[in-house]
Design a protein around this motif. Structure first.
Motif, PDB file in Angstrom:
ATOM      1  N   HIS A  76      30.868  63.311 -43.283  1.00 32.14           N
ATOM      2  CA  HIS A  76      31.925  64.224 -42.856  1.00 32.14           C
ATOM      3  C   HIS A  76      32.480  63.768 -41.515  1.00 32.14           C
ATOM      4  N   THR A  77      33.773  63.478 -41.487  1.00 33.71           N
ATOM      5  CA  THR A  77      34.403  62.976 -40.260  1.00 33.71           C
ATOM      6  C   THR A  77      35.694  63.760 -40.002  1.00 33.71           C
ATOM      7  N   PRO A  78      35.586  65.023 -39.628  1.00 32.93           N
ATOM      8  CA  PRO A  78      36.779  65.852 -39.425  1.00 32.93           C
ATOM      9  C   PRO A  78      37.592  65.414 -38.211  1.00 32.93           C
ATOM     10  N   GLY A  79      38.824  65.853 -38.187  1.00 31.17           N
ATOM     11  CA  GLY A  79      39.723  65.541 -37.071  1.00 31.17           C
ATOM     12  C   GLY A  79      41.124  65.319 -37.585  1.00 31.17           C
ATOM     13  N   HIS A  80      41.299  64.295 -38.423  1.00 33.24           N
ATOM     14  CA  HIS A  80      42.590  64.080 -39.076  1.00 33.24           C
ATOM     15  C   HIS A  80      42.864  65.222 -40.056  1.00 33.24           C
ATOM     16  N   SER A  81      41.816  65.716 -40.646  1.00 37.44           N
ATOM     17  CA  SER A  81      41.861  66.949 -41.439  1.00 37.44           C
ATOM     18  C   SER A  81      40.478  67.578 -41.383  1.00 37.44           C
ATOM     19  N   LEU A  82      40.405  68.845 -41.750  1.00 40.54           N
ATOM     20  CA  LEU A  82      39.149  69.590 -41.629  1.00 40.54           C
ATOM     21  C   LEU A  82      38.041  69.000 -42.488  1.00 40.54           C
ATOM     22  N   GLY A  83      38.405  68.527 -43.683  1.00 44.52           N
ATOM     23  CA  GLY A  83      37.391  68.031 -44.607  1.00 44.52           C
ATOM     24  C   GLY A  83      37.434  66.542 -44.810  1.00 44.52           C
ATOM     25  N   HIS A  84      37.998  65.801 -43.869  1.00 40.52           N
ATOM     26  CA  HIS A  84      38.049  64.344 -43.994  1.00 40.52           C
ATOM     27  C   HIS A  84      36.636  63.775 -44.054  1.00 40.52           C
ATOM     28  N   VAL A  85      36.452  62.811 -44.968  1.00 37.05           N
ATOM     29  CA  VAL A  85      35.166  62.119 -45.048  1.00 37.05           C
ATOM     30  C   VAL A  85      35.390  60.622 -45.093  1.00 37.05           C
ATOM     31  N   CYS A  86      34.381  59.882 -44.649  1.00 32.15           N
ATOM     32  CA  CYS A  86      34.293  58.451 -44.881  1.00 32.15           C
ATOM     33  C   CYS A  86      33.204  58.223 -45.924  1.00 32.15           C
ATOM     34  N   PHE A  87      33.307  57.144 -46.642  1.00 30.40           N
ATOM     35  CA  PHE A  87      32.279  56.756 -47.601  1.00 30.40           C
ATOM     36  C   PHE A  87      31.605  55.484 -47.092  1.00 30.40           C
ATOM     37  N   TYR A  88      30.277  55.515 -47.049  1.00 25.72           N
ATOM     38  CA  TYR A  88      29.513  54.424 -46.432  1.00 25.72           C
ATOM     39  C   TYR A  88      28.515  53.852 -47.422  1.00 25.72           C
ATOM     40  N   GLU A  89      28.644  52.561 -47.654  1.00 24.79           N
ATOM     41  CA  GLU A  89      27.698  51.864 -48.524  1.00 24.79           C
ATOM     42  C   GLU A  89      26.750  51.055 -47.637  1.00 24.79           C
ATOM     43  N   LYS A  90      25.610  51.649 -47.338  1.00 22.44           N
ATOM     44  CA  LYS A  90      24.679  51.090 -46.360  1.00 22.44           C
ATOM     45  C   LYS A  90      24.208  49.695 -46.728  1.00 22.44           C
ATOM     46  N   GLU A  91      23.880  49.475 -47.992  1.00 23.87           N
ATOM     47  CA  GLU A  91      23.325  48.187 -48.411  1.00 23.87           C
ATOM     48  C   GLU A  91      24.269  47.033 -48.104  1.00 23.87           C
ATOM     49  N   ARG A  92      25.565  47.279 -48.203  1.00 19.33           N
ATOM     50  CA  ARG A  92      26.553  46.232 -47.942  1.00 19.33           C
ATOM     51  C   ARG A  92      27.177  46.356 -46.552  1.00 19.33           C
TER      52      ARG A  92
ATOM     53  N   LEU B 130      32.250  50.451 -44.771  1.00 18.07           N
ATOM     54  CA  LEU B 130      32.764  51.779 -44.470  1.00 18.07           C
ATOM     55  C   LEU B 130      34.167  51.914 -45.042  1.00 18.07           C
ATOM     56  N   TYR B 131      34.353  52.900 -45.906  1.00 14.70           N
ATOM     57  CA  TYR B 131      35.666  53.228 -46.438  1.00 14.70           C
ATOM     58  C   TYR B 131      36.183  54.384 -45.591  1.00 14.70           C
ATOM     59  N   SER B 132      37.104  54.060 -44.677  1.00 14.04           N
ATOM     60  CA  SER B 132      37.359  54.932 -43.523  1.00 14.04           C
ATOM     61  C   SER B 132      38.499  55.920 -43.699  1.00 14.04           C
ATOM     62  N   GLY B 133      39.218  55.880 -44.845  1.00 13.29           N
ATOM     63  CA  GLY B 133      40.316  56.824 -45.008  1.00 13.29           C
ATOM     64  C   GLY B 133      41.298  56.727 -43.856  1.00 13.29           C
ATOM     65  N   ASP B 134      41.660  57.863 -43.270  1.00 16.59           N
ATOM     66  CA  ASP B 134      42.614  57.879 -42.162  1.00 16.59           C
ATOM     67  C   ASP B 134      41.932  58.018 -40.802  1.00 16.59           C
ATOM     68  N   LEU B 135      40.643  57.737 -40.748  1.00 12.92           N
ATOM     69  CA  LEU B 135      39.936  57.787 -39.464  1.00 12.92           C
ATOM     70  C   LEU B 135      40.135  56.515 -38.662  1.00 12.92           C
TER      71      LEU B 135
ATOM     72  N   LYS C 155      29.528  46.307 -41.311  1.00 11.92           N
ATOM     73  CA  LYS C 155      29.937  44.902 -41.398  1.00 11.92           C
ATOM     74  C   LYS C 155      31.398  44.745 -41.798  1.00 11.92           C
ATOM     75  N   LYS C 156      31.934  45.750 -42.500  1.00 14.91           N
ATOM     76  CA  LYS C 156      33.293  45.649 -43.022  1.00 14.91           C
ATOM     77  C   LYS C 156      33.913  47.034 -43.098  1.00 14.91           C
ATOM     78  N   ILE C 157      35.163  47.148 -42.638  1.00 14.51           N
ATOM     79  CA  ILE C 157      35.917  48.398 -42.730  1.00 14.51           C
ATOM     80  C   ILE C 157      36.992  48.256 -43.802  1.00 14.51           C
ATOM     81  N   PHE C 158      37.088  49.262 -44.648  1.00 18.60           N
ATOM     82  CA  PHE C 158      38.149  49.330 -45.645  1.00 18.60           C
ATOM     83  C   PHE C 158      39.029  50.532 -45.291  1.00 18.60           C
ATOM     84  N   PRO C 159      40.173  50.309 -44.647  1.00 17.06           N
ATOM     85  CA  PRO C 159      41.004  51.412 -44.142  1.00 17.06           C
ATOM     86  C   PRO C 159      41.874  52.034 -45.213  1.00 17.06           C
ATOM     87  N   GLY C 160      42.467  53.182 -44.886  1.00 18.02           N
ATOM     88  CA  GLY C 160      43.316  53.894 -45.821  1.00 18.02           C
ATOM     89  C   GLY C 160      44.758  53.422 -45.847  1.00 18.02           C
TER      90      GLY C 160
END
Length: 253
Positions: free
Chosen positions: A150-166, A169-174, A205-210
């Motif tokens: 959960h990464t609120p700020g840009h919106s109340l329910g904004h989330v990032c998705f994190y694949e720890k093994e790799r 970070l799928y960062s959306g609009d954060l 290691k890698k960011i995948f932005p929105g």
């Protein structure tokens, strides 16, 4: 299939599906597991992203929502199952912007839309999620586990998705290269800063932005956090503060 989407393979089991022909330059991400596939966001909804996904995999699809904004949920209509964070579930019943406002935003800059697109038929997606997400949930698609942060700020329910093994970070609009928006009434600049600080502690290691440039460096996270801290130190971390420009991004509060 429409040539609206640009599909780029980032590894053997991960694809970026992008809408570079629109000024928003949205990115959606298809993660393929052994059991099913996870599609992170579905873009503008002006072309059939379902066809683009089906050209890549025939596995069952779960569409996961970083946040319920029109440019990230437009293609939800092409998928039977989708997931949304609990704080924004109700936005799928009553979107915070009017349809006329969304349409105006969609076409405000020149764009060569796909032939099948008709602005008078465009609608904001609304529906019932198959899965309601909470902070810390893990989505298992078979030999791949993706954590909900959960990464609120840009919106109340904004989330990032994190694949720890790799370390992905799928960062959306954060986090992305461009103007980070925290000026809408439904945003919170202080929470935005805290959320960037939260993910900065992860081994990424890698960011995948929105949006926009796909290959952004991990160091962007620290730069953005420092930018917010600078604004805070000036006593301007509040709505109406203006647009603050930094080397690789802007912050609009």
């Amino acid at each position: 299939m429409s040539d609206w989407f640009t599909v780029e393979r980032t590894d053997e089991q991960t694809f970026a599906i992008s809408e570079y022909k629109h000024p928003e330059e949205t990115h959606c991400y298809l993660l393929i597991g052994t059991d099913k596939a996870l599609l992170i966001d579905t873009g503008l909804g002006v072309a059939n992203i379902g066809e683009a996904v089906r050209a890549i995999t025939d596995k069952p699809i779960l569409a996961a929502t970083t946040h319920v904004h029109w440019d990230h949920i437009g293609g939800h209509k092409y998928f039977k199952d989708f997931a949304v964070f609990e704080a924004e579930k109700d936005w799928l019943k009553k979107f915070p912007l009017s349809l006329s406002t969304v349409k105006a935003n969609l076409i405000k800059e020149p764009c060569d839309f796909p032939a099948e697109f008709k602005i008078e038929e465009y609608r904001i997606y609304g529906g019932e999620p198959a899965l309601v997400l909470k902070d810390g949930d893990v989505i298992d698609i078979g030999n791949r586990q993706i954590q909900v942060i959960h990464t609120p700020g840009h919106s109340l329910g904004h989330v990032c998705f994190y694949e720890k093994e790799r370390g992905c970070l799928y960062s959306g609009d954060l986090v992305y290269e461009g103007c980070l928006d925290a000026f809408y009434p439904s945003t919170d600049p202080a929470l935005f800063m805290s959320s960037v600080g939260k993910i900065s502690a992860l081994p990424i290691k890698k960011i995948f932005p929105g949006h926009h440039r796909l290959d952004i460096p991990v160091g962007f996270i620290g730069e953005i956090y420092s930018g917010f801290k600078k604004i805070q130190s000036e006593g301007r971390l509040k709505h109406g503060g203006g647009i603050f420009s930094f080397e690789h991004f802007q912050i609009h509060i």
